[in-house]
Write an enzyme that holds these catalytic residues in place. Structure first.
Site, PDB file in Angstrom:
ATOM      1  N   ASP A  91      56.609  10.773  45.367  1.00 19.62           N
ATOM      2  CA  ASP A  91      57.750  11.673  45.214  1.00 19.62           C
ATOM      3  C   ASP A  91      57.312  13.107  44.959  1.00 19.62           C
ATOM      4  OD1 ASP A  91      60.482  11.776  45.516  1.00 19.62           O
ATOM      5  OD2 ASP A  91      60.905  11.588  43.392  1.00 19.62           O
ATOM      6  N   ARG A 134      66.300  17.686  43.097  1.00 22.94           N
ATOM      7  CA  ARG A 134      67.074  18.894  43.403  1.00 22.94           C
ATOM      8  C   ARG A 134      67.261  19.772  42.159  1.00 22.94           C
ATOM      9  NH1 ARG A 134      71.912  15.307  45.525  1.00 22.94           N
ATOM     10  NH2 ARG A 134      70.048  14.129  46.060  1.00 22.94           N
ATOM     11  N   ASP A 181      68.766   9.883  38.912  1.00 25.24           N
ATOM     12  CA  ASP A 181      67.814   9.624  39.988  1.00 25.24           C
ATOM     13  C   ASP A 181      67.936  10.649  41.111  1.00 25.24           C
ATOM     14  OD1 ASP A 181      65.732   8.313  41.214  1.00 25.24           O
ATOM     15  OD2 ASP A 181      66.997   6.812  42.194  1.00 25.24           O
ATOM     16  N   ASP A 197      58.665   9.072  39.668  1.00 19.63           N
ATOM     17  CA  ASP A 197      60.114   9.059  39.508  1.00 19.63           C
ATOM     18  C   ASP A 197      60.595   7.641  39.219  1.00 19.63           C
ATOM     19  OD1 ASP A 197      62.839   9.458  39.556  1.00 19.63           O
ATOM     20  OD2 ASP A 197      62.964   9.601  41.746  1.00 19.63           O
ATOM     21  N   LYS A 242      58.731  20.063  45.899  1.00 23.36           N
ATOM     22  CA  LYS A 242      59.146  19.133  44.844  1.00 23.36           C
ATOM     23  C   LYS A 242      57.922  18.445  44.257  1.00 23.36           C
ATOM     24  CE  LYS A 242      61.696  14.781  44.207  1.00 23.36           C
ATOM     25  NZ  LYS A 242      62.492  13.736  44.878  1.00 23.36           N
ATOM     26  N   LYS A 261      65.424   2.960  38.936  1.00 23.04           N
ATOM     27  CA  LYS A 261      65.152   2.299  40.211  1.00 23.04           C
ATOM     28  C   LYS A 261      64.789   0.853  39.903  1.00 23.04           C
ATOM     29  CE  LYS A 261      63.273   6.484  42.346  1.00 23.04           C
ATOM     30  NZ  LYS A 261      64.275   6.721  43.392  1.00 23.04           N
ATOM     31  N   GLU A 314      67.048  13.799  40.670  1.00 27.78           N
ATOM     32  CA  GLU A 314      66.406  14.779  39.794  1.00 27.78           C
ATOM     33  C   GLU A 314      65.643  15.853  40.549  1.00 27.78           C
ATOM     34  OE1 GLU A 314      63.270  12.895  41.465  1.00 27.78           O
ATOM     35  OE2 GLU A 314      65.051  11.905  40.693  1.00 27.78           O
TER      36      GLU A 314
END
Length: 599
Positions: A391, A455, A451, A371, A366, A378, A453
């Site tokens: 992230d 995946r 949020d 993010d 990933k 967030k 995202e």
């Protein structure tokens, strides 16, 4: 990055920001791949979902528009290196501890070398070999034992100044009970990795330039002693890590050389292996610690280019720009990337061994370099938005593994390292809750949480690993869910796979690397949470079992009846403040797994 490496990396990345030579080389291959697969292009796939708003239609109308350009941050750090500023040289050197002239003499000792008083409050030296060394060192060892009640317990250590010229310092490092010592621990770091980390800490604290390390009273077999030398090297180089690249006055270690007085003739190869794995983990740490105005998708592509340039005999780099990803129909990935001014970079590094290829595998990381959460922003206490540079921990681990593999050069296995790098930001043209995106295999996904995202980006990357790379086994690794952090804390990663063989192989690799994984269930009944009334599926379920439903989402994009697959959630162990921030988790685990696939 050395000047030569930097020039080679820049040559590999010519056109990365939209240069015609890069696109000219990649676009035909991407178009051919899309045609061969029989998949719709992204615009035609998008048009079959009525009312779908997004970049696909814009791209279809402006196919020849210029690629987005990487942002520049003139007020941020410039020319950030990806190489350690300083790295101690470690080598095997036969000799006796009493003969050493190093600044620091480290003695690895076992519990049976000491005896405790009846009240257990004090101890003394029992070993004749250690007593002889104590006499040669002017009683320094007795001082440690009496002052600190040192008993040789696993992981314990004490250092004192010696009165003579050399060594200037002596350190006792406990290895525990001799009958319990294993080079590869059953759980977590090897005691010899711990020994190496203790050596690095003592060397820095006492500002020494040279170290000699001996094992006193060891009964290790020759092969185990050599492997232990590799583990000490690995722990030492990893233990020397400190985040200094963004400090104007870094407090660097003075350590230059380390002599290991054990391991025999086979130690040299083990030392090189330990070093290669440590360098991979260090690269992971450098990438994960970097702020988001440094570690952009382009920065990750540059890191991949450096890996390829440094090992051009076995590594090859391909970076797909937005236009190439559109042609391959990567709607989930590009839907996430659309709100950012930073152009997405789909990174594909390939390791090809010398000789026969027995197996093709892929590691997918990933790569969200920042993010924000998107419109599901967030916000508030506990949102961790200030930490969302990490992230991309999965991509950091993936590129760290690529670095290690490029140095280890395992036989028999072709390894594809894949990162769909982008940012998840907020913008008027960006992804909205309720939007429907189309994956590169035509599957439609209702986005009920922007949020979730990571995946989405991983799904298209997993499809690429299968369809473009022909991978027979795939591991994806990601800082995916807070739910996994709650379940397993910050030291253990969650392992999900429908394959018992895959679980065993990754657990063995984690054990060899000294990293912790715990297998969690893929509870199929939870997949009902991902059902959508308007699309093939949603991207999130309820908060209950969220780490499991995230893994089940990814499973939908893998042909698990034909391909072995595993998902590793590293949201917890990718970052630990008490260990200095970025841990480098995953790089060594993945490299160990990949290397074992060709055996």
């Amino acid at each position: 990055m050395s000047l030569g490496s930097k020039r080679a990396a820049q040559a590999l990345l010519q056109g990365l920001s939209g240069g015609p030579s890069w696109r000219a080389a990649v676009r035909p291959a991407a178009a051919a791949a899309a045609a061969a697969s029989g998949r719709r292009s992204l615009p035609s796939a998008a048009r079959r979902v009525g009312g779908w708003r997004g970049y696909a239609t814009v791209a279809a109308a402006a196919a020849d528009a210029a690629e987005p350009q990487p942002c520049s941050f003139p007020y941020g750090p410039q020319e950030v290196t990806l190489d350690p500023v300083k790295l101690a040289a470690v080598a095997y050197k036969p000799g006796q501890p009493a003969e050493q002239k190093a600044d620091l003499l480290v003695l690895g000792v076992f519990e049976d070398a000491f005896e405790s008083s009846e009240d257990e409050k004090s101890s003394s030296i029992k070993s004749e070999e250690l007593r002889a060394l104590d006499a040669a060192l002017g009683g320094a060892l007795s001082d440690i034992v009496s002052l600190h009640a040192f008993k040789g317990g696993a992981g314990s250590s004490q250092t004192v100044r010696v009165g003579g010229a050399d060594p200037k310092f002596v350190m006792l490092a406990g290895l525990g009970k001799p009958d319990k010592v294993k080079v590869v621990a059953d759980w977590g770091a090897s005691i010899f990795q711990t020994l190496g980390a203790s050596v690095a800490a003592a060397a820095k604290a006492n500002k020494v330039k040279s170290v000699a390390v001996a094992l006193v009273g060891s009964t290790l077999a020759a092969a185990d002693a050599a492997e232990a030398a590799g583990k000490v090297t690995n722990g030492l180089l990893g233990g020397a890590y400190e985040s200094t690249r963004f400090k104007t006055k870094p407090n660097l270690s003075s350590l230059e050389t380390v002599d290991l007085l054990f391991g025999g003739a086979a130690a040299a190869a083990a030392i090189e292996r330990g070093r290669a794995l440590a360098l991979g983990a260090l690269l992971t740490r450098y990438l994960v610690e970097a702020p988001p105005n440094v570690c952009t998708p382009t920065h990750l592509a540059e890191a991949a280019a450096k890996i390829a340039a440094d090992a051009s005999d076995v590594m090859k780099l391909e970076v797909l720009e937005k236009a190439e990803c559109e042609k391959l129909g990567m709607g989930l990935y590009l839907g996430v990337a659309e709100a950012s001014q930073e152009p997405p970079k789909f990174i594909h590094l390939t390791y090809t061994p010398k000789g026969e290829v027995k197996k093709k595998v892929a590691i997918v990381g990933k790569g969200l370099t920042f993010d924000s959460g998107g419109y599901n922003l967030k916000a508030g206490a506990g949102s961790m938005i200030e930490m969302m540079k990490f992230d991309m921990g999965g991509s950091g681990a993936t590129l760290g593994a690529a670095k290690a593999v490029s140095l280890l050069k395992p036989e028999g296995v072709e390894v594809h390292f894949i990162v769909a790098a982008c940012e998840n930001m907020v913008d008027g043209r960006g992804l909205r809750p309720g939007d429907i995106l189309v994956a590169s295999n035509g599957k439609t996904v209702e986005v009920n949480n922007t949020d979730a995202e990571g995946r989405l980006t991983l799904a298209d990357a997993l499809l690429f690993a299968q369809n473009q790379c022909g991978a027979e086994a795939i591991v994806d690794i990601a800082t995916l869910t807070g739910a996994c952090m709650i379940a397993l804390g910050d030291s253990v990663a969650g392992l999900f796979t429908p394959s018992d063989d895959m679980a065993a192989a990754l657990s063995s690799a984690a054990k060899e690397a000294g990293e912790k994984v715990w297998r969690l269930p893929l509870e199929e009944s939870y997949a009902d949470q991902l059902k959508s009334s308007v699309a093939d599926m949603k991207n999130t379920g309820t908060p209950l079992g969220a780490a499991i439903t995230a893994a089940l989402f990814l499973k939908e994009f893998v042909k698990t009846d034909k391909i072995q697959w595993s998902h590793i959630d590293i949201a917890g162990p990718a970052w630990r403040d008490k260990d200095g921030g970025a841990t480098g988790y995953g790089a060594q685990l993945l490299a160990e797994w990949a290397a074992a696939q060709g055996r």
